[in-house]
Design an enzyme around this catalytic site. Structure first.
Site, short mmCIF file in Angstrom:
data_model
loop_
_atom_site.label_atom_id
_atom_site.label_comp_id
_atom_site.label_asym_id
_atom_site.label_seq_id
_atom_site.Cartn_x
_atom_site.Cartn_y
_atom_site.Cartn_z
N TYR A 1 -2.68 -2.96 -59.51
CA TYR A 1 -3.85 -3.85 -59.59
C TYR A 1 -3.79 -4.83 -58.15
CZ TYR A 1 -7.05 -7.98 -61.38
OH TYR A 1 -7.75 -8.43 -61.55
N SER B 1 -8.93 -11.78 -57.04
CA SER B 1 -8.14 -12.27 -57.96
C SER B 1 -7.46 -13.36 -57.27
CB SER B 1 -7.18 -11.10 -58.86
OG SER B 1 -6.01 -11.59 -59.22
#
Length: 253
Positions: free
Chosen positions: A158, A144
């Site tokens: 995350y 990501s």
């Protein structure tokens, strides 16, 4: 991009029952690859494999929880039993990790790392062993932009887990470059998936992202899958240990 060279090769895709993973499995099958789809949702995974078959592709689904070492081992045994080898892998399975650091429970934190980091490592361990033994292979980890840059508050677990996945990519690439194995990562920005829709409450979802992306656009699952396919191909034969943004220019800002 010519990907005819990938025809007949075997690829394992985790988190393949929905979103980026499902789209990637379809794109890989279109290129003539034999696709092993892996995920926890058996009904959706089997449906995704059937859809590929209905379009003339070769695919099968294996139920796998990437946090469980035995499941991951069985996944790769099944892939080799079905197709004789594993040439490529797309380690895509991932979960969100919402909550400010002071509000996270140990279970929240551990869950993000169990899937997004430990799951990547467990898959890498099997993939690297197989590919090093056969003398070739290419692996793409789906991370990501959050793994390269802290964008929003409120998703600390995350962010941390994706940073760790980027680090695993670099270490694996360094350790196995001499074995004919390449390991790279993708760093998607906002992509039109269920996960993006679910992030509306925590960080503002697509609305917040459009203000940050130079193109002003949310990406598609196909755009991510196409870059993974390129990384598998010989066109990317000198690309190793890299994390490539698929983000509409966000990381350039």
């Amino acid at each position: 991009m010519s990907t005819g060279e990938l025809r007949g090769r075997t690829v394992v895709v985790t988190g393949a029952s929905a979103g980026i993973g499902k789209a990637a499995a379809g794109v890989f099958a279109e290129a003539g690859m034999q696709v092993v789809l892996a995920g926890r949702d058996e009904e959706r995974g089997e449906r995704a494999a059937r859809e590929i078959g209905e379009r003339g592709g070769e695919a099968r689904f294996v139920r796998c929880d990437v946090t469980r070492a035995d499941d991951v081992t069985r996944l790769f045994v099944a892939a080799v039993d079905a197709y004789g080898r594993v040439d490529h892998a797309f380690n895509n399975a991932g979960v969100p990790g919402d909550g400010r650091l002071v509000d996270l429970t140990p279970a929240d934190f551990d869950r993000a790392f169990a899937v997004n980091t430990r799951g990547v490592w467990l898959c890498l361990r099997e993939e690297l062993r197989l590919m090093a033994a056969q003398g070739h292979g290419s692996i793409v980890n789906n991370t990501s932009v959050h793994g390269l840059r802290t964008v929003f508050p409120g998703i600390g677990a995350y962010v941390a887990s994706k940073h760790a996945a980027v680090a695993l990519t670099r270490v694996a690439a360094m350790e196995h470059a001499g074995d004919g194995v390449r390991v790279n990562a993708l760093a998607p920005g906002p992509i039109d998936t269920e996960m993006l829709a679910a992030s509306e409450a925590a960080v503002g979802g697509a609305t917040a992202w459009r203000r940050l992306i130079p193109s002003g656009e949310v990406g598609t699952v196909r755009q991510v899958a196409d870059v993974a396919l390129w990384l598998f191909s010989s066109a990317a034969s000198y690309v190793n240990g890299q994390t490539i943004g698929v983000d509409g220019g966000f990381l350039a800002t």
